[in-house]
Enzyme design. Structure first.
Site, PDB file in Angstrom:
ATOM      1  N   LEU A 201       0.620  10.935 -10.966  1.00 31.14           N
ATOM      2  CA  LEU A 201      -1.014   9.754 -10.643  1.00 31.14           C
ATOM      3  C   LEU A 201      -0.462   8.773 -10.126  1.00 31.14           C
ATOM      4  O   LEU A 201      -0.006   7.987 -10.960  1.00 31.14           O
ATOM      5  CB  LEU A 201      -1.065   9.957 -11.644  1.00 31.14           C
TER       6      LEU A 201
ATOM      7  N   THR B 159      -3.243   5.459 -10.358  1.00 30.21           N
ATOM      8  CA  THR B 159      -4.664   5.694 -11.280  1.00 30.21           C
ATOM      9  C   THR B 159      -5.458   4.826 -10.033  1.00 30.21           C
ATOM     10  O   THR B 159      -5.341   4.593  -8.929  1.00 30.21           O
ATOM     11  CB  THR B 159      -3.755   4.858 -11.734  1.00 30.21           C
ATOM     12  N   GLU B 160      -6.859   5.104 -10.389  1.00 23.64           N
ATOM     13  CA  GLU B 160      -7.853   4.874  -9.394  1.00 23.64           C
ATOM     14  C   GLU B 160      -8.105   3.586  -9.758  1.00 23.64           C
ATOM     15  O   GLU B 160      -9.006   3.024  -9.367  1.00 23.64           O
ATOM     16  CB  GLU B 160      -9.254   5.453 -10.407  1.00 23.64           C
TER      17      GLU B 160
ATOM     18  N   GLN C  35     -10.666  19.097 -11.927  1.00 20.22           N
ATOM     19  CA  GLN C  35     -10.246  18.195 -11.099  1.00 20.22           C
ATOM     20  C   GLN C  35      -8.950  18.222 -10.641  1.00 20.22           C
ATOM     21  O   GLN C  35      -7.799  17.999 -11.143  1.00 20.22           O
ATOM     22  CB  GLN C  35     -10.685  16.941 -12.264  1.00 20.22           C
TER      23      GLN C  35
ATOM     24  N   ARG D  49     -14.355  11.502  -8.149  1.00 19.28           N
ATOM     25  CA  ARG D  49     -12.846  11.785  -7.727  1.00 19.28           C
ATOM     26  C   ARG D  49     -13.433  12.872  -6.631  1.00 19.28           C
ATOM     27  O   ARG D  49     -12.641  13.080  -5.457  1.00 19.28           O
ATOM     28  CB  ARG D  49     -12.024  12.326  -8.884  1.00 19.28           C
TER      29      ARG D  49
ATOM     30  N   HIS E 183      -5.395  17.577 -12.109  1.00 16.50           N
ATOM     31  CA  HIS E 183      -5.299  16.680 -12.628  1.00 16.50           C
ATOM     32  C   HIS E 183      -6.549  16.976 -14.765  1.00 16.50           C
ATOM     33  O   HIS E 183      -4.997  16.306 -15.207  1.00 16.50           O
ATOM     34  CB  HIS E 183      -5.841  15.217 -12.289  1.00 16.50           C
TER      35      HIS E 183
ATOM     36  N   HIS F  96      -7.128  14.831  -8.563  1.00 15.92           N
ATOM     37  CA  HIS F  96      -7.541  13.577  -8.075  1.00 15.92           C
ATOM     38  C   HIS F  96      -6.976  13.382  -6.724  1.00 15.92           C
ATOM     39  O   HIS F  96      -5.776  14.111  -6.600  1.00 15.92           O
ATOM     40  CB  HIS F  96      -6.475  13.273  -9.309  1.00 15.92           C
TER      41      HIS F  96
ATOM     42  N   GLY G 185      -1.898  19.142 -32.617  1.00 17.59           N
ATOM     43  CA  GLY G 185      -2.015  18.090 -31.248  1.00 17.59           C
ATOM     44  C   GLY G 185      -2.084  16.827 -31.771  1.00 17.59           C
ATOM     45  O   GLY G 185      -2.706  16.667 -33.004  1.00 17.59           O
TER      46      GLY G 185
ATOM     47  N   PHE H  61     -14.333   0.782 -11.810  1.00 18.34           N
ATOM     48  CA  PHE H  61     -13.875   2.651 -11.518  1.00 18.34           C
ATOM     49  C   PHE H  61     -14.593   3.485 -11.016  1.00 18.34           C
ATOM     50  O   PHE H  61     -15.643   2.775 -10.014  1.00 18.34           O
ATOM     51  CB  PHE H  61     -13.620   3.366 -12.404  1.00 18.34           C
TER      52      PHE H  61
ATOM     53  N   ARG I 276     -15.143  15.164 -13.743  1.00 18.10           N
ATOM     54  CA  ARG I 276     -15.431  13.837 -14.742  1.00 18.10           C
ATOM     55  C   ARG I 276     -14.650  13.009 -14.295  1.00 18.10           C
ATOM     56  O   ARG I 276     -14.490  12.629 -13.536  1.00 18.10           O
ATOM     57  CB  ARG I 276     -14.061  14.311 -16.311  1.00 18.10           C
TER      58      ARG I 276
HETATM   59  C1  LIG Z   1      -1.415  11.230 -15.659  1.00 23.20           C
HETATM   60  C2  LIG Z   1      -2.842  10.986 -16.210  1.00 23.20           C
HETATM   61  C3  LIG Z   1      -3.673   9.783 -16.626  1.00 23.20           C
HETATM   62  C4  LIG Z   1      -3.917   9.002 -16.816  1.00 23.20           C
HETATM   63  N1  LIG Z   1      -4.900   8.449 -17.043  1.00 23.20           N
HETATM   64  C5  LIG Z   1      -6.657   8.451 -17.937  1.00 23.20           C
HETATM   65  C6  LIG Z   1      -7.094   6.993 -17.738  1.00 23.20           C
HETATM   66  O1  LIG Z   1      -6.936   5.531 -17.111  1.00 23.20           O
HETATM   67  N2  LIG Z   1      -8.527   7.440 -18.109  1.00 23.20           N
HETATM   68  C7  LIG Z   1      -8.941   8.587 -18.869  1.00 23.20           C
HETATM   69  O2  LIG Z   1      -9.847   7.976 -19.470  1.00 23.20           O
HETATM   70  N3  LIG Z   1      -8.077   9.469 -18.987  1.00 23.20           N
HETATM   71  C8  LIG Z   1      -6.981   9.312 -18.338  1.00 23.20           C
HETATM   72  N4  LIG Z   1      -6.319  10.498 -18.168  1.00 23.20           N
HETATM   73  C9  LIG Z   1      -6.569  11.809 -18.676  1.00 23.20           C
HETATM   74  C10 LIG Z   1      -6.385  11.689 -20.294  1.00 23.20           C
HETATM   75  O3  LIG Z   1      -5.646  10.884 -20.483  1.00 23.20           O
HETATM   76  C11 LIG Z   1      -6.669  13.445 -21.069  1.00 23.20           C
HETATM   77  O4  LIG Z   1      -7.219  14.159 -21.233  1.00 23.20           O
HETATM   78  C12 LIG Z   1      -5.999  12.886 -22.372  1.00 23.20           C
HETATM   79  O5  LIG Z   1      -5.164  11.877 -23.069  1.00 23.20           O
HETATM   80  C13 LIG Z   1      -5.815  14.618 -23.601  1.00 23.20           C
HETATM   81  O6  LIG Z   1      -5.370  14.231 -24.765  1.00 23.20           O
HETATM   82  P1  LIG Z   1      -6.034  15.031 -25.781  1.00 23.20           P
HETATM   83  O7  LIG Z   1      -5.295  14.492 -27.250  1.00 23.20           O
HETATM   84  O8  LIG Z   1      -6.308  16.321 -25.934  1.00 23.20           O
HETATM   85  O9  LIG Z   1      -4.192  15.449 -25.453  1.00 23.20           O
HETATM   86  P2  LIG Z   1      -2.800  15.264 -24.582  1.00 23.20           P
HETATM   87  O10 LIG Z   1      -2.352  13.595 -25.480  1.00 23.20           O
HETATM   88  O11 LIG Z   1      -2.230  16.173 -24.132  1.00 23.20           O
HETATM   89  O12 LIG Z   1      -2.106  15.792 -26.449  1.00 23.20           O
HETATM   90  C14 LIG Z   1      -2.015  16.938 -26.810  1.00 23.20           C
HETATM   91  C15 LIG Z   1      -1.186  17.466 -27.884  1.00 23.20           C
HETATM   92  O13 LIG Z   1      -0.980  18.508 -28.407  1.00 23.20           O
HETATM   93  C16 LIG Z   1      -0.165  19.004 -28.909  1.00 23.20           C
HETATM   94  N5  LIG Z   1       0.314  20.636 -28.489  1.00 23.20           N
HETATM   95  C17 LIG Z   1       0.120  21.441 -27.528  1.00 23.20           C
HETATM   96  N6  LIG Z   1       0.782  22.785 -27.820  1.00 23.20           N
HETATM   97  C18 LIG Z   1       1.081  22.649 -28.664  1.00 23.20           C
HETATM   98  C19 LIG Z   1       1.073  23.898 -29.409  1.00 23.20           C
HETATM   99  N7  LIG Z   1       1.057  24.584 -28.973  1.00 23.20           N
HETATM  100  N8  LIG Z   1       1.828  23.846 -30.477  1.00 23.20           N
HETATM  101  C20 LIG Z   1       2.002  22.401 -31.463  1.00 23.20           C
HETATM  102  N9  LIG Z   1       1.512  20.977 -30.510  1.00 23.20           N
HETATM  103  C21 LIG Z   1       0.721  21.191 -29.296  1.00 23.20           C
HETATM  104  C22 LIG Z   1       1.024  18.511 -27.625  1.00 23.20           C
HETATM  105  O14 LIG Z   1       2.481  17.947 -28.569  1.00 23.20           O
HETATM  106  C23 LIG Z   1       0.560  16.901 -27.733  1.00 23.20           C
HETATM  107  O15 LIG Z   1       0.519  16.038 -28.816  1.00 23.20           O
HETATM  108  C24 LIG Z   1      -5.120  10.758 -17.414  1.00 23.20           C
HETATM  109  C25 LIG Z   1      -4.471  11.610 -17.384  1.00 23.20           C
HETATM  110  C26 LIG Z   1      -3.209  12.080 -16.795  1.00 23.20           C
HETATM  111  C27 LIG Z   1      -2.166  13.091 -16.296  1.00 23.20           C
END
Ligand SMILES: Cc1cc2nc3c(=O)[nH]c(=O)nc-3n(C[C@H](O)[C@H](O)[C@H](O)COP(=O)(O)OP(=O)(O)OC[C@H]3O[C@@H](n4cnc5c(N)ncnc54)[C@H](O)[C@@H]3O)c2cc1C
Length: 587
Positions: A252, A254-255, A240, A286, A353, A242, A14, A119, A398
């Site tokens: 989305l 945003t909030e 959650q 939310r 969300h 949204h 990831g 927020f 959350r």
């Molecule tokens: C539209 C949107 C807006 C948001 N806005 C906010 C905000 O303003 N503030 C806030 O706090 N949170 C926000 N969130 C929530 C937050 O962005 C996410 O919870 C967070 O970014 C997740 O980060 P992560 O590093 O856990 O995973 P991700 O950023 O989802 O990354 C997952 C990684 O895993 C890799 N991966 C997955 N499965 C596999 C596999 N089988 N093999 C190889 N690689 C794999 C993917 O390629 C990727 O690189 C938002 C979410 C969304 C959807």
């Protein structure tokens, strides 16, 4: 087929904010770090985060991490672990400054300090007044953070396996994790990555629902990989919704649009949130706002010809503010509904969300799982951080801006803990041949021939069932039916066939693996939800409308084997301050 094998000190699956913030700690310490991502790193879902990241910097009004902690405990409906929450809220402040020093281009206040906006669910003085705590780079905060972290990793020489798909974890005889089997998407060839420590940072699983704000890639792969390795998933009933997705589409809004002064209206033009949350109104938590919108629509006060959504107004803020503070949602609205929010209200409805549950881990990122009916133990060599993990800091709901914080704080901490772990574990573990064979069998699963069910068809069926049977409001009957339907879908997986079985960049094969993962995650959600007989946070049951602290102040654990459930107590003792005892949650 020759099986390529490579050895690394650490394998990170990831490349979102969690994975990259862990990787940079390790690569800077001169370890050999492999980062595997199924998409180009900067296309991870973190890039889509809009509103911002919470930290009690106090740049606008006085603020304290202790108030941030209170809000997070209350927001979690008292299901969050208070030691982890205290830790995250304290770490928030140095974490944001570190990001700034790494180069994140935050928006600025006139005095040059980092811009912060209000927020949902944020307060000063333990609930007394609205706080202004979310640090933002316009409404593209995730984009700014992810690109900066990627650049820092390039500088530190992390080794990227871009467009590689992780199939399954590999384990030694005792269940300790020794790496993973991955597939090079471009060639379709398998490869074994051995590592002394493995971090799952695979993000969320919003694609299990039909209407979602999540990217196509958010299919819960890491969670399902953990399940298959015998690790349970924690608190999966808490999903959650949204409040403000683009109606009928799910993208989305945003909030931050409400943080900047936007508000919701029903078909009578009424600001209905005043009835549901007299103090916080549109900036209530939310879960509260999502339920209010669904209730307005169900009671006949929805907008549009079908009365199936409400409207979000930001036009009164003026074009200049919309252009400066909300450029991303302006673009989204223009593209997907042909509306310019600077002049017209946006049609919105709740969208799936964020998953509060996930792989149980402690605040050092170590995965913890109970042996069968035994005590909880650290799973040797396995870490989890980010949305795929459950620390648990979000409990039953959350707060906006707390997920970017979670991924950054616990991504970093996992990296630092892995450094210590590696000192004690200088050698690679011995992968059990049975574990490798099992992973290879799964890899070859879709080579089978003949006619059968198409992946897209079964995925659509699953997403519809989840939306209808595990949505904002859930009753026993609805969920029981949902459980049976997901079970039936799981049985049909054996009949899935690929029409195109070629190897080179076969995205159909990837989608088939993802579908299996979605089904496992879907099962964990409906099973855990059916058994929790109370309403808490995002889990809202008209047949059990009250929160039940006597019986349900506990985390659920779903095991894939026999679809078994277990429970463990909430950690109510913080690290250095007094505990916040459960109270009625009003906004
Ligand atoms: C539209 C949107 C807006 C948001 N806005 C906010 C905000 O303003 N503030 C806030 O706090 N949170 C926000 N969130 C929530 C937050 O962005 C996410 O919870 C967070 O970014 C997740 O980060 P992560 O590093 O856990 O995973 P991700 O950023 O989802 O990354 C997952 C990684 O895993 C890799 N991966 C997955 N499965 C596999 C596999 N089988 N093999 C190889 N690689 C794999 C993917 O390629 C990727 O690189 C938002 C979410 C969304 C959807």
């Amino acid at each position: 087929m020759t099986l390529i094998r490579k050895n690394f000190d650490v394998l990170i699956i990831g490349a979102g904010g969690a994975g990259l913030n862990a990787a940079v700690q390790l690569a800077e310490a001169d370890l050999r770090v492999a980062v595997v991502s199924k998409v180009f790193p900067t296309r991870s879902h973190t890039v889509a985060a809009q509103g911002g990241v919470n930290a009690a910097l106090g740049n606008v009004d006085e603020d304290k991490w202790h108030w941030h902690m209170f809000d997070t405990v209350k927001g979690s409906d008292y299901l969050g672990d208070q030691d982890a929450i205290e830790f995250m809220c304290r770490e928030a402040i140095p974490t944001v400054y570190e990001l700034e020093h790494q180069g994140v281009p935050f928006s600025r206040l006139d005095n040059g300090r980092i811009y912060q906006r209000p927020f949902g669910g944020q307060s000063r003085n333990f609930g007394a007044e609205q706080a202004t705590r979310t640090c933002a780079a316009a409404d593209r905060t995730g984009h700014a953070i992810l690109h900066t972290l990627y650049q820092q990793n390039l500088k530190a020489r992390s080794h990227f396996f871009t467009e590689y798909f992780a199939i399954d974890l590999l384990q030694d005889e005792e269940g300790g994790v020794t790496g993973a089997l991955v597939m090079d998407i471009s060639s379709g060839e398998p490869m074994i990555l051995n590592a002394r420590a493995t971090l799952l940072a695979t993000g969320g699983c919003g694609q299990v629902f039909r209407t979602t704000s999540n990217a196509h890639i958010n299919t819960g792969d890491g969670m399902a990989m953990a399940l298959r390795a015998g690790v349970p998933l924690q608190d999966m009933e808490f999903f959650q919704f949204h409040p403000t997705g683009v109606a009928g589409r799910g993208m989305l809004i945003t909030e931050a649009s409400r943080g900047e002064g936007g508000y919701l209206i029903n078909k009578d033009g009424e600001r209905f949130m005043e009835r549901y949350a007299p103090t916080a109104k549109d900036l209530a938590s939310r879960d509260v706002v999502a339920r209010a919108i669904v209730t307005e629509v169900r009671e006949g006060r929805g907008c549009g010809p079908r009365g199936d959504h409400v409207l979000l107004k930001v036009d009164h803020l003026g074009e200049a503010t919309v252009a400066k503070r909300l450029p991303g949602i302006r673009e989204t609205s223009r593209i997907f509904v042909g509306i310019d929010p600077a002049f017209e209200p946006i049609p919105v409805y709740p969208t799936a969300h964020y998953v509060m549950g996930g792989i149980p881990s402690d605040r050092f990122g170590r995965v913890v799982a109970p042996a069968r009916h035994g005590p909880e133990e650290v799973v040797s060599g396995l870490y989890a951080a980010g949305e795929c993990a459950c620390v648990s800091v979000h409990g039953a709901n959350r707060l906006g801006g707390n997920s970017l914080l979670d991924i950054l704080v616990f991504g970093r901490l996992s990296g630092l803990d892995i450094l210590e772990y590696l000192e004690e574990h200088p050698r690679h573990g011995q992968t059990d041949s049975a574990s490798e064979e099992k992973a290879m069998a799964r890899f070859q699963r879709f080579d089978r021939e003949g006619e059968g069910i198409a992946v897209a068809e079964l995925r659509a069926e699953l997403q519809k069932v989840m939306e209808d049977h595990a949505g904002v409001f859930r009753t026993r009957e609805i969920m029981q039916e949902g459980l049976e339907k997901v079970r039936a879908i799981r049985d049909k997986l054996d009949d899935v066939r690929l029409h195109d079985r070629s190897r080179t960049f076969n995205t159909a094969r990837v989608e088939a693996f993802e579908l299996e993962n979605l089904v496992d995650v879907g099962m964990s959600i409906v099973t855990s939800a059916l058994h929790r007989q109370e309403s808490r946070g995002a889990h809202s049951r008209p047949d059990y409308p009250e929160r039940d602290d006597r019986n349900w102040m506990r985390h659920s654990l779903y095991f894939r084997e026999d679809d078994r459930l277990d429970y463990k107590p909430v950690r109510t003792r913080p690290l250095s301050v007094e505990s916040f005892p459960p109270k009625a949650r009003v906004y």
